[in-house]
Design a protein around this motif. Structure first.
Motif, short mmCIF file in Angstrom:
data_model
loop_
_atom_site.label_atom_id
_atom_site.label_comp_id
_atom_site.label_asym_id
_atom_site.label_seq_id
_atom_site.Cartn_x
_atom_site.Cartn_y
_atom_site.Cartn_z
N LYS A 7 0.83 -1.20 0.00
CA LYS A 7 0.00 0.00 0.00
C LYS A 7 0.87 1.26 0.00
CE LYS A 7 -3.59 -2.25 2.70
NZ LYS A 7 -4.35 -2.23 3.94
N PRO A 8 0.60 2.19 -0.91
CA PRO A 8 1.35 3.45 -0.88
C PRO A 8 0.91 4.28 0.33
CG PRO A 8 -0.26 3.46 -2.66
CD PRO A 8 -0.31 2.10 -2.04
N VAL A 9 1.81 5.11 0.82
CA VAL A 9 1.52 5.98 1.96
C VAL A 9 1.16 7.35 1.42
CG1 VAL A 9 2.41 6.98 4.08
CG2 VAL A 9 3.20 4.73 3.36
N ALA A 10 -0.04 7.82 1.71
CA ALA A 10 -0.46 9.15 1.27
C ALA A 10 0.25 10.20 2.10
CB ALA A 10 -1.97 9.30 1.42
N GLU A 49 2.44 10.46 -2.97
CA GLU A 49 2.47 9.22 -2.20
C GLU A 49 3.90 8.71 -2.08
OE1 GLU A 49 -1.77 7.14 -3.29
OE2 GLU A 49 -0.05 6.67 -4.56
N VAL A 51 6.00 5.31 -2.11
CA VAL A 51 5.89 3.92 -2.54
C VAL A 51 7.15 3.18 -2.10
CG1 VAL A 51 5.62 2.38 -4.51
CG2 VAL A 51 4.50 4.61 -4.51
N ARG A 69 7.67 0.63 5.41
CA ARG A 69 6.45 1.35 5.03
C ARG A 69 5.72 1.84 6.27
NH1 ARG A 69 1.07 1.79 5.91
NH2 ARG A 69 -0.05 2.44 4.08
N ALA A 73 4.87 5.76 7.41
CA ALA A 73 3.50 6.19 7.71
C ALA A 73 3.43 6.82 9.10
CB ALA A 73 2.53 5.01 7.61
#
Length: 80
Positions: A7-10, A49, A51, A69, A73
């Motif tokens: 999942k990418p981090v916004a 984002e 990645v 990741r 976050a």
């Protein structure tokens, strides 16, 4: 591959993320955080984002993928 790591981090509004070599710098209204990630894991900032990717054949890279990741976050939440 890690399910969390996929999942990418916004990047939140008001937060700036930059990656230089193996150092991730997150700057926000509450301060600055830096994290030196392992070279087995690739971190890229694109389209607002972050990645995280890694080599799936390397066991160490797979172990660090989701952890890196999650750390990024948490850094974004921390400076926001």
């Amino acid at each position: 591959m890690s399910r969390i790591g996929k999942k990418p981090v916004a990047i939140a509004e008001g937060v700036n993320v930059s990656v230089t070599d193996n150092v991730i710098s997150v700057v926000g209204p509450k301060g600055t955080l830096e994290f030196a990630h392992r070279p087995e894991v690739n971190v890229v900032v694109e389209n607002g984002e972050v990645v995280v990717s890694s080599d799936t054949t390397n066991r160490t890279a797979r172990e660090l993928h989701g952890t890196t990741r999650a750390t990024i976050a948490n850094m974004i939440i921390g400076v926001k």
